[in-house]
Design a protein around this motif. Structure first.
Motif, PDB file in Angstrom:
ATOM      1  N   ASP A  69      12.914 -13.095 -51.592  1.00  0.00           N
ATOM      2  CA  ASP A  69      14.299 -12.988 -52.042  1.00  0.00           C
ATOM      3  C   ASP A  69      15.133 -14.186 -51.603  1.00  0.00           C
ATOM      4  OD1 ASP A  69      14.347 -12.491 -49.369  1.00  0.00           O
ATOM      5  OD2 ASP A  69      15.446 -10.604 -49.476  1.00  0.00           O
ATOM      6  N   GLU A  70      14.474 -15.335 -51.465  1.00  0.00           N
ATOM      7  CA  GLU A  70      15.197 -16.532 -51.048  1.00  0.00           C
ATOM      8  C   GLU A  70      14.463 -17.785 -51.506  1.00  0.00           C
ATOM      9  OE1 GLU A  70      15.333 -15.898 -46.838  1.00  0.00           O
ATOM     10  OE2 GLU A  70      13.345 -16.725 -46.497  1.00  0.00           O
TER      11      GLU A  70
ATOM     12  N   SER B 229      13.511 -21.626 -50.144  1.00  0.00           N
ATOM     13  CA  SER B 229      13.467 -22.536 -48.999  1.00  0.00           C
ATOM     14  C   SER B 229      13.459 -23.977 -49.497  1.00  0.00           C
ATOM     15  CB  SER B 229      12.226 -22.278 -48.145  1.00  0.00           C
ATOM     16  OG  SER B 229      12.307 -21.037 -47.487  1.00  0.00           O
TER      17      SER B 229
ATOM     18  N   LYS C   2      17.586 -22.481 -46.044  1.00  0.00           N
ATOM     19  CA  LYS C   2      17.252 -21.432 -47.002  1.00  0.00           C
ATOM     20  C   LYS C   2      18.468 -21.068 -47.846  1.00  0.00           C
ATOM     21  CE  LYS C   2      13.762 -19.323 -43.973  1.00  0.00           C
ATOM     22  NZ  LYS C   2      12.596 -19.607 -44.811  1.00  0.00           N
TER      23      LYS C   2
ATOM     24  N   HIS D 227      19.755 -17.863 -49.686  1.00  0.00           N
ATOM     25  CA  HIS D 227      19.507 -16.426 -49.787  1.00  0.00           C
ATOM     26  C   HIS D 227      20.079 -15.881 -51.092  1.00  0.00           C
ATOM     27  CE1 HIS D 227      18.089 -16.168 -45.628  1.00  0.00           C
ATOM     28  NE2 HIS D 227      19.058 -17.021 -45.339  1.00  0.00           N
TER      29      HIS D 227
ATOM     30  N   TRP E 112      19.384  -9.257 -52.644  1.00  0.00           N
ATOM     31  CA  TRP E 112      18.125  -8.510 -52.596  1.00  0.00           C
ATOM     32  C   TRP E 112      18.008  -7.527 -53.751  1.00  0.00           C
ATOM     33  CZ3 TRP E 112      16.728  -3.369 -52.169  1.00  0.00           C
ATOM     34  CH2 TRP E 112      15.364  -3.137 -51.895  1.00  0.00           C
TER      35      TRP E 112
END
Length: 216
Positions: A53-54, A56, A66, A68, A71
């Motif tokens: 759910d992110e 990088s 990161k 984000h 979710w």
């Protein structure tokens, strides 16, 4: 206490410790939240990798920061690509798209197309500044790598692979299976007979195993 019960308890504790350790490493940003799903590259040739759910951001082969994502939106599946140095994220839920700048700040949605973003993400290869980047997932049985013109520029860390590669999930499944079998081996015969009515194959296996090991 029978040995099989002790073994089952030990396996349960081992499983809980393993999961707790993984959660801690994710919380401290030591490892990613999952294996790599997709990747893309910006005009500065920084690599962006998508996990659970992110996203990088990788610079010179090392994670730097990161981005984000929500979710709830990513829970049903999502894809992303980079276009004109903007992140375009497509969500399975509602076939919707969002745009972000490279810092993760939300931008107007624009006319992004879900199917086009999905197709770009699933290609696992991208060309930037005349260089060809390609992701090699190795089916999860080896660390994920990304190459630039055939030369490796990113490799999933060993710790990341231990907790996010296929071997981890095989190990977890074996622990669960071992714990279940250990506890089932202590079910009294009348109870075993009732269970047999629902799953005759499992009980037949357990009865043979108990007999071979000398359990009553």
């Amino acid at each position: 206490m029978k040995k099989s019960i002790i073994l089952g308890i030990v396996l349960v504790i081992l499983g809980l410790l393993t999961c707790t350790c993984k959660k801690y490493l994710i919380y401290t940003d030591t490892i990613e939240t999952s294996g790599i799903y997709y990747f893309s590259v910006d005009s500065g040739e920084n690599i962006y990798i998508a996990t659970e759910d992110e996203i990088s951001v990788i610079q010179d082969g090392h994670p730097q920061r990161k981005i984000h994502l929500d979710w709830v939106s990513t829970n049903n599946g999502w894809y992303f690509c980079i276009e004109n140095d903007e992140l375009i994220v497509a969500y399975e839920a509602g076939d919707s798209c969002e745009r972000f700048d490279l810092e993760g700040n939300k931008l107007p949605a624009g006319d992004a197309n879900f199917d086009e973003v999905k197709a770009a993400a699933l290609k696992r290869e991208v060309s930037v500044n005349g260089h060809d980047y390609e992701m090699n997932p190795h089916f999860g049985f080896k660390p994920y790598t990304i190459t630039r013109d055939g030369v490796e520029v990113y490799r999933m860390s060993a710790l990341d692979f231990i907790f996010n590669g296929k071997p981890f999930y095989i190990f977890a499944a074996l622990i669960m299976l071992g714990a279940v079998i250990s506890f089932l081996m202590n079910i009294p015969e009348p109870e075993l007979q009732r269970v047999a009515e629902k799953n005759i194959f499992v009980v037949a296996f357990l009865k043979r195993y108990r007999k071979r090991k000398g359990y009553k």
